[in-house]
Design a protein around this motif. Structure first.
Motif, PDB file in Angstrom:
ATOM      1  N   GLN A   1      10.157 -62.759  54.723  1.00 24.08           N
ATOM      2  CA  GLN A   1       9.435 -63.644  53.808  1.00 24.08           C
ATOM      3  C   GLN A   1      10.404 -64.544  53.056  1.00 24.08           C
ATOM      4  N   SER A   2      11.535 -63.987  52.612  1.00 21.69           N
ATOM      5  CA  SER A   2      12.527 -64.774  51.887  1.00 21.69           C
ATOM      6  C   SER A   2      13.161 -65.846  52.775  1.00 21.69           C
ATOM      7  N   LEU A   3      13.177 -65.587  54.085  1.00 25.20           N
ATOM      8  CA  LEU A   3      13.748 -66.554  55.014  1.00 25.20           C
ATOM      9  C   LEU A   3      12.744 -67.603  55.456  1.00 25.20           C
ATOM     10  N   GLY A   4      11.495 -67.496  54.929  1.00 25.88           N
ATOM     11  CA  GLY A   4      10.516 -68.536  55.194  1.00 25.88           C
ATOM     12  C   GLY A   4       9.375 -68.146  56.093  1.00 25.88           C
ATOM     13  N   THR A   5       9.358 -66.894  56.602  1.00 29.26           N
ATOM     14  CA  THR A   5       8.252 -66.456  57.436  1.00 29.26           C
ATOM     15  C   THR A   5       7.026 -66.205  56.578  1.00 29.26           C
ATOM     16  N   LYS A   6       5.895 -66.728  56.974  1.00 28.38           N
ATOM     17  CA  LYS A   6       4.672 -66.525  56.215  1.00 28.38           C
ATOM     18  C   LYS A   6       4.303 -65.048  56.262  1.00 28.38           C
ATOM     19  N   ASN A   7       4.019 -64.513  55.088  1.00 28.38           N
ATOM     20  CA  ASN A   7       3.768 -63.071  55.010  1.00 28.38           C
ATOM     21  C   ASN A   7       2.759 -62.791  53.910  1.00 28.38           C
ATOM     22  N   LYS A   8       1.728 -63.649  53.789  1.00 28.64           N
ATOM     23  CA  LYS A   8       0.779 -63.527  52.702  1.00 28.64           C
ATOM     24  C   LYS A   8      -0.372 -62.606  53.070  1.00 28.64           C
ATOM     25  N   TYR A   9      -0.849 -61.879  52.076  1.00 24.71           N
ATOM     26  CA  TYR A   9      -1.978 -60.989  52.271  1.00 24.71           C
ATOM     27  C   TYR A   9      -3.279 -61.779  52.409  1.00 24.71           C
ATOM     28  N   GLN A  10      -4.138 -61.279  53.309  1.00 25.33           N
ATOM     29  CA  GLN A  10      -5.484 -61.810  53.374  1.00 25.33           C
ATOM     30  C   GLN A  10      -6.307 -61.176  52.264  1.00 25.33           C
ATOM     31  N   GLU A  11      -7.529 -61.635  52.138  1.00 32.83           N
ATOM     32  CA  GLU A  11      -8.441 -60.964  51.223  1.00 32.83           C
ATOM     33  C   GLU A  11      -8.683 -59.560  51.761  1.00 32.83           C
ATOM     34  N   GLY A  12      -8.738 -58.619  50.851  1.00 28.62           N
ATOM     35  CA  GLY A  12      -8.906 -57.240  51.281  1.00 28.62           C
ATOM     36  C   GLY A  12      -7.583 -56.519  51.188  1.00 28.62           C
ATOM     37  N   LEU A  13      -7.497 -55.362  51.797  1.00 28.68           N
ATOM     38  CA  LEU A  13      -6.322 -54.516  51.650  1.00 28.68           C
ATOM     39  C   LEU A  13      -5.422 -54.613  52.866  1.00 28.68           C
ATOM     40  N   GLY A  14      -4.228 -55.177  52.659  1.00 27.07           N
ATOM     41  CA  GLY A  14      -3.175 -55.086  53.654  1.00 27.07           C
ATOM     42  C   GLY A  14      -3.321 -55.943  54.879  1.00 27.07           C
ATOM     43  N   GLY A  15      -4.285 -56.837  54.978  1.00 32.59           N
ATOM     44  CA  GLY A  15      -4.411 -57.677  56.150  1.00 32.59           C
ATOM     45  C   GLY A  15      -3.448 -58.845  56.065  1.00 32.59           C
ATOM     46  N   TYR A  16      -3.049 -59.401  57.212  1.00 34.17           N
ATOM     47  CA  TYR A  16      -2.140 -60.528  57.214  1.00 34.17           C
ATOM     48  C   TYR A  16      -2.775 -61.695  57.953  1.00 34.17           C
ATOM     49  N   LYS A  17      -2.467 -62.895  57.519  1.00 38.36           N
ATOM     50  CA  LYS A  17      -3.156 -64.064  58.012  1.00 38.36           C
ATOM     51  C   LYS A  17      -2.820 -64.398  59.460  1.00 38.36           C
ATOM     52  N   SER A  18      -1.584 -64.283  59.855  1.00 39.89           N
ATOM     53  CA  SER A  18      -1.195 -64.717  61.180  1.00 39.89           C
ATOM     54  C   SER A  18      -0.787 -63.546  62.048  1.00 39.89           C
ATOM     55  N   GLY A  19      -0.840 -63.782  63.367  1.00 37.61           N
ATOM     56  CA  GLY A  19      -0.394 -62.745  64.291  1.00 37.61           C
ATOM     57  C   GLY A  19       1.081 -62.448  64.129  1.00 37.61           C
ATOM     58  N   THR A  20       1.872 -63.497  63.828  1.00 40.43           N
ATOM     59  CA  THR A  20       3.302 -63.307  63.600  1.00 40.43           C
ATOM     60  C   THR A  20       3.552 -62.385  62.421  1.00 40.43           C
ATOM     61  N   SER A  21       2.805 -62.605  61.332  1.00 43.11           N
ATOM     62  CA  SER A  21       2.967 -61.763  60.148  1.00 43.11           C
ATOM     63  C   SER A  21       2.583 -60.318  60.437  1.00 43.11           C
ATOM     64  N   ARG A  22       1.510 -60.131  61.182  1.00 38.80           N
ATOM     65  CA  ARG A  22       1.093 -58.759  61.523  1.00 38.80           C
ATOM     66  C   ARG A  22       2.148 -58.079  62.384  1.00 38.80           C
ATOM     67  N   PHE A  23       2.715 -58.841  63.333  1.00 39.20           N
ATOM     68  CA  PHE A  23       3.756 -58.265  64.188  1.00 39.20           C
ATOM     69  C   PHE A  23       4.977 -57.880  63.366  1.00 39.20           C
ATOM     70  N   ILE A  24       5.390 -58.767  62.456  1.00 36.30           N
ATOM     71  CA  ILE A  24       6.552 -58.482  61.621  1.00 36.30           C
ATOM     72  C   ILE A  24       6.313 -57.241  60.773  1.00 36.30           C
ATOM     73  N   ARG A  25       5.118 -57.137  60.181  1.00 33.85           N
ATOM     74  CA  ARG A  25       4.809 -55.965  59.362  1.00 33.85           C
ATOM     75  C   ARG A  25       4.839 -54.690  60.190  1.00 33.85           C
ATOM     76  N   LYS A  26       4.247 -54.718  61.388  1.00 36.94           N
ATOM     77  CA  LYS A  26       4.237 -53.520  62.234  1.00 36.94           C
ATOM     78  C   LYS A  26       5.653 -53.161  62.691  1.00 36.94           C
ATOM     79  N   PHE A  27       6.410 -54.186  63.093  1.00 37.74           N
ATOM     80  CA  PHE A  27       7.770 -53.952  63.572  1.00 37.74           C
ATOM     81  C   PHE A  27       8.664 -53.398  62.468  1.00 37.74           C
ATOM     82  N   THR A  28       8.637 -54.037  61.285  1.00 41.01           N
ATOM     83  CA  THR A  28       9.500 -53.597  60.193  1.00 41.01           C
ATOM     84  C   THR A  28       9.099 -52.219  59.682  1.00 41.01           C
ATOM     85  N   THR A  29       7.806 -51.928  59.679  1.00 40.80           N
ATOM     86  CA  THR A  29       7.349 -50.604  59.245  1.00 40.80           C
ATOM     87  C   THR A  29       7.824 -49.534  60.224  1.00 40.80           C
TER      88      THR A  29
END
Length: 232
Positions: free
Chosen positions: A182-210
């Motif tokens: 996120q600090s490097l500029g990758t979009k990583n914003k939460y969707q409405e609701g709990l823990g959802g991410y707006k883009s497929g890239t963000s979801r992949f990054i969250r799953k990979f980093t977790t």
């Protein structure tokens, strides 16, 4: 105010880069250590190469140490500046309802990890420097495996400290690794609701980093416990 914001963003960017560098080192370190479980001879070969290669010892090792120091110093600087800049206190803003424990306590998990690094240097790096440069022992390519497992054999306290430290490293990475992108500029914003991410890239990054934040530290815990229980 704009200058302050730019300065803060620059610090976060630099800290993210140093964090990603340390994450890559952590993966390399885990890969080498895991060979001690599956093939002691391979572990000896890789450790001997890493311990006697000029590029590794004279260039990469100082860069690594500088990266560790920079990352933690920058973390403390950002924490101090964030605390000074925060105008809405926690009695007016329920931080726990809008963020995870990991994100609110990065400085705590970071201090535990820093303490572990001190232990790790005391346990492995300093004895290695003494062995090679102070006592000047003859080169022995087969010594690394026995020296490593000796650290855990019959020592539940040291083994427990290592396991405890890597659990805190996991907590640190669960927030810090994803935040680096996120600090490097990758979009990583939460969707409405709990823990959802707006883009497929963000979801992949969250799953990979977790996955990385859980698997790698727990892998180190497994290695320590394996050598402890395998040599009772």
């Amino acid at each position: 105010m704009a200058g302050i914001n730019k300065s803060t963003l620059a610090r976060k960017f630099a800290m993210a880069l140093s964090g990603l560098f340390l994450v890559l080192f952590l993966l390399q370190h885990f890969t080498i250590n895991f060979t001690s479980v599956v093939s002691p001879s391979t572990f000896n070969e890789i450790s001997h190469f890493m311990g006697n290669n000029f590029v590794v010892q004279a260039i990469l090792q100082p860069i690594l140490i500088a990266g560790v120091v920079f990352h933690f110093v920058m973390g403390f600087v950002l924490e101090i500046k964030n605390n000074k800049a925060r105008k809405i206190k926690y009695d007016k803003f329920n931080g726990a309802a809008n963020s995870t424990w990991m994100s609110r306590n990065m400085i705590i998990s970071g201090i535990v990890v820093l303490a572990f690094l001190g232990l790790h240097f005391y346990d492995f790096w300093i004895p290695e420097m003494i062995h090679k440069y102070v006592e000047s022992h003859p080169d022995d390519p087969t010594r690394y495996y026995d020296e490593t497992i000796a650290k855990f054999t019959g020592d539940p306290i040291r083994t427990g400290l290592y396991a405890f430290s890597f659990i805190f490293l996991m907590l640190h990475l669960l927030h810090g690794f994803a935040s680096s992108f996120q600090s490097l500029g990758t979009k990583n914003k939460y969707q409405e609701g709990l823990g959802g991410y707006k883009s497929g890239t963000s979801r992949f990054i969250r799953k990979f980093t977790t996955a990385y934040a859980v698997v790698i530290p727990m892998g180190f815990v497994f290695i320590a416990l394996y050598h402890y229980f395998n040599n009772l």
